[in-house]
Design an enzyme around this catalytic site. Structure first.
Site, PDB file in Angstrom:
ATOM      1  CB  CYS A   1      -7.063 -20.630  10.452  1.00  0.00           C
ATOM      2  SG  CYS A   1      -6.812 -20.476   8.709  1.00  0.00           S
TER       3      CYS A   1
ATOM      4  CE1 TYR B   1      -3.346  -2.729  -0.254  1.00  0.00           C
ATOM      5  CE2 TYR B   1      -2.705  -3.388   1.955  1.00  0.00           C
ATOM      6  CZ  TYR B   1      -3.395  -3.630   0.787  1.00  0.00           C
ATOM      7  OH  TYR B   1      -4.147  -4.774   0.640  1.00  0.00           O
TER       8      TYR B   1
HETATM    9  S1  SF4 Z   1     -11.897 -18.695   5.683  1.00  0.00           S
HETATM   10 FE1  SF4 Z   1      -9.900 -17.852   6.278  1.00  0.00          FE
HETATM   11  S2  SF4 Z   1      -9.882 -17.859   8.521  1.00  0.00           S
HETATM   12 FE2  SF4 Z   1     -11.583 -19.154   7.866  1.00  0.00          FE
HETATM   13  S3  SF4 Z   1     -10.726 -21.245   7.900  1.00  0.00           S
HETATM   14 FE3  SF4 Z   1     -10.509 -20.449   5.780  1.00  0.00          FE
HETATM   15  S4  SF4 Z   1      -8.446 -19.488   5.697  1.00  0.00           S
HETATM   16 FE4  SF4 Z   1      -8.999 -19.811   7.866  1.00  0.00          FE
END
Ligand code: SF4
Ligand SMILES: Cc1cc2nc3c(=O)[nH]c(=O)nc-3n(C[C@H](O)[C@H](O)[C@H](O)COP(=O)(O)O)c2cc1C
Length: 350
Positions: A324, A166
């Site tokens: 995650c 950015y």
């Molecule tokens: S959407 Fe993003 S935060 Fe959610 S499980 Fe998948 S990679 Fe992980």
């Protein structure tokens, strides 16, 4: 003394209740295009604070409408936005958690037809035109005014968005910023003048930190930028990737975490302000291991906290931390309802 995840410490007068930070993460489908806060943002940040994080840094929030990365990105470019932002800070503070807001301008990566860039630069099909000195000063003022609004909205501080391609990152990277004036000769000048301007307009205990690219374009540059910023009074350095197309990453063979976690440790050796490390930290063991190996002060748990907003509380209590699932493309910014990790976590909670 060995650093523990549960340690408390302070940045200026802001008490940080443990060493886990929820780093800035944008979501694009909760706003109506005006940059104003929605109830969903308030509930999201309340939930993260309730989940025990030591510190939250609110998602990239734009300092001008023209500098947005997406039309539905949150904004802090006009006074009318303060009331909504204040609802977030009040909800988070009520849970005992401090909150900074990341202030952002996308520069050449943004949605504007004539995107700003320090120098003429080609990025894919986008051509950035060199900013005039007047344009530079106007954007610097926009950052300073945004920080004032952040103070008025009740944030404990701001994080300057100085990485991830950015505008500030474009200034800091000499392969993008090829200007012949002082802003090119001293790539940090753009940021330093903003830092100085903010300091003059907010009270002394207001925190001003930066998310800084470690490899900008090399780690040697990242370390130099970190030292200069420390000399000019930056309060913390949150270390991440720089301008993706113009960076030389490195880490020693066998280093068990990401190259930017390594780089954060190398920067920590050279400065005394708090340093934050990020990327790929998923489990409490990762957090403890990265703290010990790098001696940084704060570990950012990003997607782990999106999947499980109670990640920190679970980690500190020794409970299993759902986390995650590393989807090939993170769905959160498009629509949190599509986050497979969160859906799994919620199912397990029932
Ligand atoms: S959407 Fe993003 S935060 Fe959610 S499980 Fe998948 S990679 Fe992980
Ligand atoms: C959905 C999403 C949105 C993000 N938005 C931002 C942002 O607004 N500002 C920023 O500096 N980084 C942003 N990032 C990067 C994260 O802060 C973090 O550095 C990255 O996800 C790596 O950490 P993690 O592996 O713990 O998720 C975003 C990442 C994700 C997944």
């Amino acid at each position: 003394m060995k650093k523990q995840v549960s340690d408390t410490f302070s940045i200026r007068n802001t008490m940080i209740r443990n060493r886990i930070c929820v780093p800035p993460m944008v979501v694009y489908n909760w706003s109506d295009g005006s940059g104003y806060v929605d109830d969903k943002h308030v509930e999201h940040y309340r939930q993260l604070a309730h989940g025990g994080a030591g510190l939250i840094i609110q998602e990239a929030t734009c300092v001008t409408a023209e500098g947005q990365l997406a039309q539905t990105q949150l904004g802090i470019w006009e006074d009318g936005q303060i009331a909504g932002l204040r609802r977030i800070t009040q909800a988070v503070h009520a849970e005992g958690c401090p909150i900074f807001v990341q202030i952002h301008h996308a520069g050449i990566v943004g949605i504007a037809e004539h995107a700003l860039c320090p120098s003429a630069y080609q990025l894919g099909d986008k051509t950035g035109a060199e900013m005039s000195v007047e344009q530079i000063h106007a954007i610097q003022q926009a950052f300073i005014r945004a920080a004032q609004r952040a103070y008025q909205a009740g944030y404990d501080g701001v994080e300057l968005h100085g990485c991830h391609r950015y505008l500030m990152c474009q200034f800091l990277n000499r392969r993008v910023n090829t200007r012949a004036d002082v802003y090119g000769e001293h790539p940090e000048q753009f940021v330093l003048e903003i830092l100085e301007g903010i300091r003059k307009t907010v009270p002394e205990d207001f925190v001003v930190g930066i998310r800084l690219g470690a490899f900008e374009p090399t780690l040697e540059d990242g370390i130099r930028h970190a030292k200069i910023l420390e000399q000019h009074g930056i309060d913390f350095l949150d270390i991440s990737y720089g301008f993706t197309e113009e960076q030389e990453t490195e880490k020693p063979a066998g280093f068990p975490y990401k190259d930017i976690v390594y780089a954060a440790g190398e920067i920590k050796k050279q400065v005394s302000v708090p340093v934050f490390a990020v990327n790929g930290i998923r489990t409490p063991e990762d957090a403890r291991g990265a703290l010990e190996l790098t001696q940084v002060d704060m570990i950012d748990v990003g997607r782990g906290s999106l999947a499980n907003p109670n990640w920190t509380a679970d980690a500190l209590a020794g409970r299993e931390t759902d986390t995650c699932l590393d989807c090939s493309v993170c769905q959160w910014r498009i629509d949190p309802a599509r986050c497979a990790g969160r859906l799994l976590h919620e199912k397990r909670q029932k």
